[in-house]
Design a protein around this motif. Sequence first.
Motif, mmCIF file in Angstrom:
data_model
loop_
_atom_site.group_PDB
_atom_site.id
_atom_site.type_symbol
_atom_site.label_atom_id
_atom_site.label_comp_id
_atom_site.label_asym_id
_atom_site.label_seq_id
_atom_site.Cartn_x
_atom_site.Cartn_y
_atom_site.Cartn_z
ATOM 1 N N GLU A 1 -73.483 14.892 -45.434
ATOM 2 C CA GLU A 1 -74.113 14.303 -44.247
ATOM 3 C C GLU A 1 -73.107 13.490 -43.441
ATOM 4 O OE1 GLU A 1 -77.993 11.522 -43.083
ATOM 5 O OE2 GLU A 1 -77.728 12.298 -45.129
ATOM 6 N N GLN A 2 -72.231 12.763 -44.135
ATOM 7 C CA GLN A 2 -71.182 11.993 -43.451
ATOM 8 C C GLN A 2 -70.242 12.910 -42.685
ATOM 9 O OE1 GLN A 2 -69.438 9.949 -46.800
ATOM 10 N NE2 GLN A 2 -70.754 8.137 -46.566
ATOM 11 N N ILE A 3 -69.864 14.023 -43.291
ATOM 12 C CA ILE A 3 -68.948 14.974 -42.648
ATOM 13 C C ILE A 3 -69.579 15.552 -41.387
ATOM 14 C CG2 ILE A 3 -67.842 17.233 -42.911
ATOM 15 C CD1 ILE A 3 -67.489 16.542 -45.908
ATOM 16 N N ILE A 4 -70.839 15.945 -41.475
ATOM 17 C CA ILE A 4 -71.529 16.523 -40.315
ATOM 18 C C ILE A 4 -71.671 15.502 -39.197
ATOM 19 C CG2 ILE A 4 -73.747 17.421 -39.494
ATOM 20 C CD1 ILE A 4 -74.068 18.763 -42.234
ATOM 21 N N ASN A 5 -72.110 14.301 -39.551
ATOM 22 C CA ASN A 5 -72.320 13.274 -38.527
ATOM 23 C C ASN A 5 -71.015 12.898 -37.831
ATOM 24 O OD1 ASN A 5 -75.071 13.145 -38.971
ATOM 25 N ND2 ASN A 5 -74.932 11.486 -40.460
ATOM 26 N N GLN A 6 -69.923 12.814 -38.604
ATOM 27 C CA GLN A 6 -68.632 12.488 -38.000
ATOM 28 C C GLN A 6 -68.174 13.592 -37.059
ATOM 29 O OE1 GLN A 6 -66.711 9.501 -38.397
ATOM 30 N NE2 GLN A 6 -65.830 10.457 -36.568
ATOM 31 N N SER A 7 -68.353 14.831 -37.483
ATOM 32 C CA SER A 7 -67.978 15.966 -36.637
ATOM 33 C C SER A 7 -68.788 15.973 -35.353
ATOM 34 C CB SER A 7 -68.187 17.275 -37.401
ATOM 35 O OG SER A 7 -67.957 18.388 -36.562
ATOM 36 N N ASP A 8 -70.084 15.743 -35.451
ATOM 37 C CA ASP A 8 -70.943 15.727 -34.264
ATOM 38 C C ASP A 8 -70.538 14.601 -33.311
ATOM 39 O OD1 ASP A 8 -72.306 17.878 -35.251
ATOM 40 O OD2 ASP A 8 -74.181 16.811 -35.664
ATOM 41 N N ARG A 9 -70.252 13.419 -33.853
ATOM 42 C CA ARG A 9 -69.840 12.288 -33.003
ATOM 43 C C ARG A 9 -68.527 12.593 -32.298
ATOM 44 N NH1 ARG A 9 -71.846 9.089 -37.349
ATOM 45 N NH2 ARG A 9 -69.737 8.957 -38.239
ATOM 46 N N ASP A 10 -67.593 13.170 -33.030
ATOM 47 C CA ASP A 10 -66.284 13.465 -32.439
ATOM 48 C C ASP A 10 -66.407 14.505 -31.325
ATOM 49 O OD1 ASP A 10 -64.770 11.689 -33.881
ATOM 50 O OD2 ASP A 10 -64.185 13.125 -35.419
ATOM 51 N N ARG A 11 -67.132 15.567 -31.572
ATOM 52 C CA ARG A 11 -67.245 16.624 -30.569
ATOM 53 C C ARG A 11 -68.046 16.153 -29.348
ATOM 54 N NH1 ARG A 11 -67.928 22.052 -34.454
ATOM 55 N NH2 ARG A 11 -65.891 21.789 -35.457
ATOM 56 N N GLU A 12 -69.091 15.377 -29.594
ATOM 57 C CA GLU A 12 -69.853 14.816 -28.486
ATOM 58 C C GLU A 12 -68.984 13.883 -27.660
ATOM 59 O OE1 GLU A 12 -72.616 14.636 -25.923
ATOM 60 O OE2 GLU A 12 -73.353 15.483 -27.799
ATOM 61 N N GLY A 13 -68.213 13.018 -28.347
ATOM 62 C CA GLY A 13 -67.335 12.082 -27.644
ATOM 63 C C GLY A 13 -66.226 12.776 -26.889
ATOM 64 N N PHE A 14 -65.653 13.816 -27.462
ATOM 65 C CA PHE A 14 -64.597 14.581 -26.816
ATOM 66 C C PHE A 14 -65.094 15.186 -25.511
ATOM 67 C CE2 PHE A 14 -62.637 18.783 -26.160
ATOM 68 C CZ PHE A 14 -61.289 18.457 -26.110
ATOM 69 N N HIS A 15 -66.256 15.817 -25.546
ATOM 70 C CA HIS A 15 -66.793 16.459 -24.345
ATOM 71 C C HIS A 15 -67.211 15.435 -23.298
ATOM 72 C CE1 HIS A 15 -66.926 19.979 -26.969
ATOM 73 N NE2 HIS A 15 -67.114 20.713 -25.891
#
Length: 273
Positions: free
Chosen positions: A132-146
């Motif tokens: 869950e931590q891995i998924i949430n971090q990935s989602d935050r990073d990709r959302e922030g990048f875009h």
Amino acid sequence: MGIVTISRELAAMGDETSHELADILHYRLVDKKCLEEKMKNLGATEKKLHKYDERKPSFWTSIFQDRDDYLHYLKSTVFSEAGQGNCIFMGRGCESLLHGIPGVLSVFLTAPFGIRLERVKSYFQCDEKRAEQIINQSDRDREGFHQYFFEMKWKDPENYHLTLNTGFLHPHLCAQLINAALEKNINEGIETENHLRVNDLILGEKIVHHLLFEKMIPVHFLEASVKSGAVTLFGVVNAPSFVEASIQAAKEVPSVCSVSSEIQVVQEYSVVR
């Protein structure tokens, strides 16, 4: 000359779908490794790639000039690859960089959180909490990048032509659906318009590169908008002399027909590197 961009959530079968699609279409797959190698050839450092690649920049990272440098390298590489046609881009905001270009089909791959969780647990051999931590971090990073680079909401379906749920659809079926949509989106007139528009984008980044990295003119937020060889420059400088220098330098780039400037002069403004 078709172009597909694929944006995907972590564990939404992005790699599997893109490879299936490449096999069906016989298109080049332009993934992270391919883009990074070509960006390095242009001058991007490993440090810059690691700092910004599909990550949400920190406040201090976001104010430095190398943020703009990274975006320039990314644009130059994506536009150059798009100019060759018949390619599939994976991630890196390509759906935004090529937004509105005829002949480009943008796809978003998603899956229910529970299914993504099980896939991540299996792939990383970890427990549910860590997955869950891995998924949430990935989602935050990709959302922030875009959001940071393109001011777009990464998961908003309105930003894509096609959204597919890989919790329900097998990657091969997803690839077939993408292929069918692409066929409906391509004709001779669209291919011609695609070629013209992409060439304008390529020329714009050549101008940016010439001004910043060959002429070393200190222009912040530099952009070169091109339409059929007619160029308009945008950016910020701290002295009027840099505006004229930018105009003259842009005229040196082959295929430029005319140059106008919307560059703003702000006294005591400095570029931070």
